[in-house]
Design a protein around this motif. Structure first.
Motif, PDB file in Angstrom:
ATOM      1  N   SER A  11      -5.852  90.595  49.784  1.00 57.21           N
ATOM      2  CA  SER A  11      -5.995  91.246  51.091  1.00 57.21           C
ATOM      3  C   SER A  11      -7.391  91.831  51.277  1.00 57.21           C
ATOM      4  CB  SER A  11      -4.936  92.325  51.279  1.00 57.21           C
ATOM      5  OG  SER A  11      -5.162  93.407  50.410  1.00 57.21           O
ATOM      6  N   ARG A  16     -10.111  88.504  50.793  1.00 52.02           N
ATOM      7  CA  ARG A  16     -10.113  87.583  51.942  1.00 52.02           C
ATOM      8  C   ARG A  16     -10.192  88.305  53.270  1.00 52.02           C
ATOM      9  NH1 ARG A  16      -6.538  82.985  49.687  1.00 52.02           N
ATOM     10  NH2 ARG A  16      -8.092  81.975  48.376  1.00 52.02           N
ATOM     11  N   PHE A  36      -8.122  90.355  55.058  1.00 49.76           N
ATOM     12  CA  PHE A  36      -7.008  90.141  55.977  1.00 49.76           C
ATOM     13  C   PHE A  36      -7.163  91.049  57.194  1.00 49.76           C
ATOM     14  CE2 PHE A  36      -3.738  88.757  52.515  1.00 49.76           C
ATOM     15  CZ  PHE A  36      -4.476  87.605  52.297  1.00 49.76           C
ATOM     16  N   ASN A  49      -0.226  88.352  59.881  1.00 50.26           N
ATOM     17  CA  ASN A  49      -0.207  86.895  59.786  1.00 50.26           C
ATOM     18  C   ASN A  49      -1.050  86.386  58.614  1.00 50.26           C
ATOM     19  OD1 ASN A  49       1.518  86.528  61.975  1.00 50.26           O
ATOM     20  ND2 ASN A  49      -0.194  86.645  63.415  1.00 50.26           N
ATOM     21  N   ASP A  50      -2.147  87.078  58.318  1.00 51.46           N
ATOM     22  CA  ASP A  50      -2.974  86.692  57.173  1.00 51.46           C
ATOM     23  C   ASP A  50      -2.187  86.867  55.872  1.00 51.46           C
ATOM     24  OD1 ASP A  50      -5.079  86.084  58.850  1.00 51.46           O
ATOM     25  OD2 ASP A  50      -6.052  88.035  58.613  1.00 51.46           O
ATOM     26  N   VAL A 103       1.112  86.712  55.611  1.00 46.89           N
ATOM     27  CA  VAL A 103       2.143  85.676  55.612  1.00 46.89           C
ATOM     28  C   VAL A 103       1.547  84.341  55.173  1.00 46.89           C
ATOM     29  CG1 VAL A 103       3.726  84.348  57.072  1.00 46.89           C
ATOM     30  CG2 VAL A 103       3.551  86.830  57.340  1.00 46.89           C
ATOM     31  N   ASP A 104       0.364  84.010  55.683  1.00 47.95           N
ATOM     32  CA  ASP A 104      -0.292  82.755  55.301  1.00 47.95           C
ATOM     33  C   ASP A 104      -0.558  82.692  53.801  1.00 47.95           C
ATOM     34  OD1 ASP A 104      -0.251  81.986  57.937  1.00 47.95           O
ATOM     35  OD2 ASP A 104      -2.360  82.527  58.334  1.00 47.95           O
ATOM     36  N   GLU A 105      -0.930  83.819  53.219  1.00 50.25           N
ATOM     37  CA  GLU A 105      -1.214  83.854  51.778  1.00 50.25           C
ATOM     38  C   GLU A 105       0.069  83.814  50.958  1.00 50.25           C
ATOM     39  OE1 GLU A 105      -3.670  83.401  48.814  1.00 50.25           O
ATOM     40  OE2 GLU A 105      -4.562  83.883  50.755  1.00 50.25           O
ATOM     41  N   GLU A 112       3.084  82.446  51.899  1.00 55.51           N
ATOM     42  CA  GLU A 112       3.917  81.258  52.105  1.00 55.51           C
ATOM     43  C   GLU A 112       3.970  80.322  50.904  1.00 55.51           C
ATOM     44  OE1 GLU A 112       3.215  79.000  55.634  1.00 55.51           O
ATOM     45  OE2 GLU A 112       4.171  80.517  56.886  1.00 55.51           O
ATOM     46  N   PRO A 113       2.820  79.944  50.313  1.00 55.74           N
ATOM     47  CA  PRO A 113       2.903  79.044  49.152  1.00 55.74           C
ATOM     48  C   PRO A 113       3.665  79.661  47.981  1.00 55.74           C
ATOM     49  CG  PRO A 113       0.634  79.215  49.948  1.00 55.74           C
ATOM     50  CD  PRO A 113       1.444  80.201  50.706  1.00 55.74           C
ATOM     51  N   ARG A 122       7.394  79.523  48.913  1.00 57.13           N
ATOM     52  CA  ARG A 122       7.883  78.158  48.854  1.00 57.13           C
ATOM     53  C   ARG A 122       8.122  77.690  47.430  1.00 57.13           C
ATOM     54  NH1 ARG A 122       3.706  75.387  51.079  1.00 57.13           N
ATOM     55  NH2 ARG A 122       3.182  76.789  52.732  1.00 57.13           N
TER      56      ARG A 122
END
Length: 152
Positions: free
Chosen positions: A128, A131, A133, A137-138, A140-142, A144-145, A148
């Motif tokens: 955070s 990068r 943030f 949303n930033d 969440v993007d980080e 997600e992988p 998953r």
């Protein structure tokens, strides 16, 4: 090696042993006055420079990596030994891969990779800041992988 007592130029090595990281301790004896003394040999490293985002270059400082890791791991169940191990591994990788200069982005990515393997919360904390943030949303993007992959 010159004798520190009589300045004679010839000595013989009596004993050699590793002392610290990349330091060799040698016990010597002068061939002229027979006095003994100790010398230490250390590998002379060419200092690594870090290329910052603005193009400036500063000397590599492992303490900056350690400080960043400690902030990210604050109040997490991560020992100082683990942090020191990560710092040592990152520093070793950098000296293996780069001769004189390393981009700061490479260092940041290596720190994130090390944290990702050790602690997910510390990883997100570091990411955070690193990068920069701007909103949720930033995050969440980080994340997600990670989500998953089923790592929780």
């Amino acid at each position: 090696m010159m004798c520190p007592f009589c300045r004679h130029g010839e000595t013989k090595v009596i004993d050699s042993r590793a002392s610290q990281d990349y330091v060799i301790r040698r016990r010597r004896e002068c061939l002229s006055c027979d006095r003994r003394f100790t010398t230490y040999e250390k590998i002379e490293e060419s200092p690594l420079k870090v290329i910052k985002k603005d193009g400036s270059r500063i000397p590599f400082n492992r303490e900056k990596i350690r400080a960043g890791l400690e902030k990210a791991c604050y109040k997490r169940p991560i020992s100082d030994e683990i942090i020191q191990g990560m710092v040592a591994e990152i520093e070793s990788d950098l000296y293996e891969q780069f001769d004189r200069e390393v981009p700061s982005q490479v260092i940041g990515e290596k720190v994130m990779d090390a944290l990702r393997a050790v602690d997910q919360v510390a990883f997100v904390r570091f990411a955070s800041v690193y990068r920069e943030f701007k909103d949720v949303n930033d995050f969440v993007d980080e994340l997600e992988p990670i989500l998953r992959a089923g790592i929780r």
